[in-house]
Structure formats: C-alpha cells, structure tokens
Enzyme design. Structure first.
Site, PDB file in Angstrom:
ATOM      1  CB  THR A  27      -0.913  -0.022   1.257  1.00 20.92           C
ATOM      2  OG1 THR A  27      -1.891  -1.036   1.075  1.00 20.92           O
ATOM      3  CG2 THR A  27      -1.614   1.318   1.455  1.00 20.92           C
ATOM      4  CD  GLN A 100      -3.139  -8.126  -2.093  1.00 18.50           C
ATOM      5  OE1 GLN A 100      -3.181  -6.962  -1.712  1.00 18.50           O
ATOM      6  NE2 GLN A 100      -2.552  -9.091  -1.405  1.00 18.50           N
ATOM      7  CG  HIS A 176      -5.456  -8.813   0.521  1.00 20.21           C
ATOM      8  ND1 HIS A 176      -4.976  -9.587   1.548  1.00 20.21           N
ATOM      9  CD2 HIS A 176      -5.004  -7.552   0.773  1.00 20.21           C
ATOM     10  CE1 HIS A 176      -4.276  -8.828   2.386  1.00 20.21           C
ATOM     11  NE2 HIS A 176      -4.281  -7.597   1.930  1.00 20.21           N
ATOM     12  CG  ASN A 179      -1.730  -8.828   5.757  1.00 19.31           C
ATOM     13  OD1 ASN A 179      -1.131  -9.716   6.363  1.00 19.31           O
ATOM     14  ND2 ASN A 179      -1.239  -8.293   4.653  1.00 19.31           N
ATOM     15  CE1 TYR A 181      -6.963  -4.131   5.863  1.00 16.00           C
ATOM     16  CE2 TYR A 181      -5.234  -5.580   5.086  1.00 16.00           C
ATOM     17  CZ  TYR A 181      -5.632  -4.394   5.662  1.00 16.00           C
ATOM     18  OH  TYR A 181      -4.689  -3.466   6.052  1.00 16.00           O
ATOM     19  NE  ARG A 228       0.943 -11.433   0.707  1.00 18.09           N
ATOM     20  CZ  ARG A 228       1.580 -10.495   1.404  1.00 18.09           C
ATOM     21  NH1 ARG A 228       0.920  -9.546   2.022  1.00 18.09           N
ATOM     22  NH2 ARG A 228       2.899 -10.497   1.480  1.00 18.09           N
ATOM     23  CG  ASN A 236      -5.642  -4.690  10.127  1.00 14.69           C
ATOM     24  OD1 ASN A 236      -5.508  -3.546  10.574  1.00 14.69           O
ATOM     25  ND2 ASN A 236      -5.445  -4.967   8.846  1.00 14.69           N
ATOM     26  N   GLY A 319       8.992  -6.974   0.073  1.00 10.87           N
ATOM     27  CA  GLY A 319       8.218  -5.743   0.176  1.00 10.87           C
ATOM     28  C   GLY A 319       9.112  -4.531   0.308  1.00 10.87           C
TER      29      GLY A 319
HETATM   30  C1  PHB Z   1      -1.858  -1.121   4.872  1.00  8.64           C
HETATM   31  O1  PHB Z   1      -2.319  -0.268   4.140  1.00  8.64           O
HETATM   32  O2  PHB Z   1      -1.282  -0.854   5.924  1.00  8.64           O
HETATM   33  C2  PHB Z   1      -1.985  -2.509   4.469  1.00  8.64           C
HETATM   34  C3  PHB Z   1      -2.761  -2.813   3.385  1.00  8.64           C
HETATM   35  C4  PHB Z   1      -2.899  -4.105   2.997  1.00  8.64           C
HETATM   36  C5  PHB Z   1      -2.264  -5.093   3.714  1.00  8.64           C
HETATM   37  C6  PHB Z   1      -1.483  -4.797   4.800  1.00  8.64           C
HETATM   38  C7  PHB Z   1      -1.344  -3.492   5.188  1.00  8.64           C
HETATM   39  O3  PHB Z   1      -2.414  -6.343   3.350  1.00  8.64           O
END
Ligand code: PHB
Length: 361
Positions: A27, A100, A176, A179, A181, A228, A236, A319
C-alpha cells in the site's frame, strides 16, 4: 533439498518468469482522485519490472472495500484506464504484474464508506486500535455484520473486480485473504462469530474464501489466480484458536482448483513482538498444499535462497527491499548494497520516497 535459487526461472501458469524475486503487494497511498491509478504509479511499477512477478498494492473491488486514503480501486471505468497505464508500462519493460483484489471489511471507517455507512464484517466486533481517517486517528467503528442474503453480493463484487482487472491488462489476480481484511475476518475464529453457513466450523468459516476463489477462477482460469494468507499474523487485531487446522483446511480444499500459487506469509519478528504465538507459516503448511508457494515476511537474499533450497517456498515476495530498490534482482545478483528505506515517505504523496530511489550506477 533443491538447487534452486532466487535467480532460477519459474513457470507460473502460462507465464515463464525470469526469476523468483517477486515484488510483494505494498500500500503506497498515491492513487489519484476517484482512487484512480496515474502516471506516477505507472512509473513506479515500471521501475520495478525486473521482478519475476509484481503483485500490485491491495486494490478495492467495491466502494465499500476501502479503509485508507488514496488507495486504488478496480470497480470503475476510470480505474481500468488508470491501471492500463500501469500494465502497459510494466509490459513494455518485459515485466509481469498481478492485481491484488481487496475488500477491507471492518478495517474501515464511516468516512471511507458510501453514504457514511458502517463498515461491514462477518460479525459486529470492533477492532482494537485506531484508524487514520485522512485527518486524524480515530477509534474503529463497530462494524455491521453481513446478512446471509448479502453474501452473493460480496462475491459478485470480486467477480466484477476480476473482470475489470482483465480489461486493464493484468497477467492475473491475487485474492487478498490475509492481514485481517474481509476474507481473513471470515476465515479466523477471532473475528467470525456467525452461526449461519458462513461461521462456526472451519468448513463454514472457509466457505467465503472458497466461493470467492471459484468465482474468480471462473473469470481468469485457475492458472492466473493466486491467493494470499497470513496464518499467524496479528495485524489488524487478528486471532485464530488453531491456525494449523484453519489454514491447513482451506489450503487442502483449494488444492482442487490448481491455482497459480498460494502466497503464505511467514511469522515476522514484528508479529511476535505484537503477540503472535502460532508460528504457523509456509514451512508448516507445505505438506497440505499441492501447488507452488510464494512466501513473504522479512526475507533477505540469504534466507530467501535457503527457503527455496529447503523446498518450502518456490518464490519469495520482497516488500520493503523492493520499495527502496527498484533494481532489487540486479542488486541481489551482484551482492550490491541496498538503498535504505525511508519510512516517513511510505504513505506520503508524490514522487519523494516513491520513484526517486536510485538504481545502481
Ligand atoms: C496497509 O495499508 O497498511 C496494508 C494494506 C494491505 C495489507 C497490509 C497493510 O495487506
């Protein structure tokens, strides 16, 4: 044991890729008005086209899929036009790029939602922590739990995003499911307290993941779809009581599709510092997954090569190192020094800390 290294070519579905050094989804909060990708984004991705595969930053498939300012979407015609600039620029440099597909679920705020509505989630459980609204930090709202009858609509949004990604010229898509979401919120029992077909047993918690995968495969074909997972991530406010069972089950079910890859993050020192205890990652899940594994999470040249040699990963997504080194594969191959990342500009607007990291001389 294998003799593969990060520089060994790899076949991913129909694509022959020159190396196993992938660019992880990052991001960067630099999309334009209307969450539309722009020329600057195209330049940034094209600079990184020497990656075996670029996985784009997380991209909302629906207006209710956003939780951060200036992140891109894939649900409008202008966004398709914007992304086409990106895919054309990457392809012109000989690179490959997946999009993604993202829905943040409860990791959002009324300011990001259509008509100022509440964010959606499997259950109305407020995330701990604070959210940046664009003007300041605020508590997360307690989300609204989706009704069972709304689930086909959620899946339809992923289908729409997948179709538009194809129109925009991507080489494939990554679902996705990591993390914390929306899809991860359904999968893990810390965030899913539902009592309908989408909650309770691991079979039920995995249902949405499997239905979304089936739907996206229907658009792209399985060999251009990845997914993923972050089995032991705590980012989160995530938790699962038995990650080996949960993620082992979902990967076992997904085997039947023959996807291009599963992208499984390893537990990082940061996760452990934030209370991760599971320790379940690609190494532990390797026996349950029949396809290729892309891993990510704090890898170096050395540890990436070791994962390939030991056989629990087929490619490594980098990353932060890719963010600050547009020519990361060349630097790795020459054992050159890496540029240092500037955290202050990770999410800042404009080219600084985005397209101005130097290439090797
Ligand atoms: C973020 O924007 O911090 C972020 C976005 C997507 C992710 C992880 C972190 O999978």
């Amino acid at each position: 044991m294998s003799h593969l290294t990060l520089f060994s070519p790899i076949t991913l579905g129909p694509m022959a890729l020159p190396n196993r050094i992938f660019m992880a989804p990052l991001t960067r909060c630099r999309a334009g008005e209307g969450n539309v990708p722009n020329e600057l984004n195209a330049e940034y991705y094209a600079q990184r086209a020497s990656a075996g595969l670029i996985i784009s930053e997380a991209t909302a498939v629906t207006p209710r899929g956003y939780g951060y300012p200036n992140t891109p979407g894939i649900h409008t015609a202008s966004q398709v036009e914007g992304w086409r600039k990106v895919t054309e620029a990457v392809h012109a440099k000989g690179g490959h790029i997946y999009l993604q597909l993202w829905n943040v679920g409860r990791i959002s705020h009324t300011v990001f939602q259509p008509n100022g509505e509440l964010p959606i989630a499997p259950s109305s459980i407020q995330p701990k922590g604070k959210i940046f609204t664009g003007t300041g930090m605020e508590e997360y709202p307690t989300p609204r739990a989706l009704e069972t009858v709304e689930m086909p609509g959620i899946i339809a949004e992923y289908i729409h995003g997948a179709i538009l990604a194809k129109e925009a010229g991507f080489d494939g898509v990554e679902i996705h499911n990591a993390n914390g979401y929306l899809l991860d919120q359904f999968l893990r029992d810390g965030t899913n307290h539902r009592t309908d077909l989408y909650g309770g047993s691991v079979q039920n918690r995995a249902r949405l993941t499997i239905e979304v995968t089936e739907a996206v495969v229907g658009v792209w074909g399985a060999d251009r779809v990845g997914i993923r997972f972050s089995p032991s991530g705590v980012f989160n406010d995530m938790h699962d009581s038995n990650p080996l069972e949960t993620f082992g089950y979902v990967l076992g079910e997904l085997n039947r599709f023959g996807l291009a890859y599963a992208h499984i993050t390893q537990v990082t020192a940061q996760d452990i510092a934030h209370g991760a205890t599971g320790g379940v990652g690609p190494k532990e899940l390797r026996p349950t997954w029949k396809g290729k594994i892309v891993s990510a999470g704090g890898f170096t040249l050395e540890s990436g090569n070791a994962a390939l040699t030991e056989g629990w990963a087929d490619a490594i997504a980098f990353g932060v190192p890719f963010l600050s080194n547009p020519d990361l594969p060349e630097r790795f191959s020459r054992n050159a020094e890496l540029n240092k990342p500037d955290e202050a500009t990770f999410y800042a607007p404009g080219p600084e800390g985005y397209t101005d990291y130097p290439f090797l001389g």
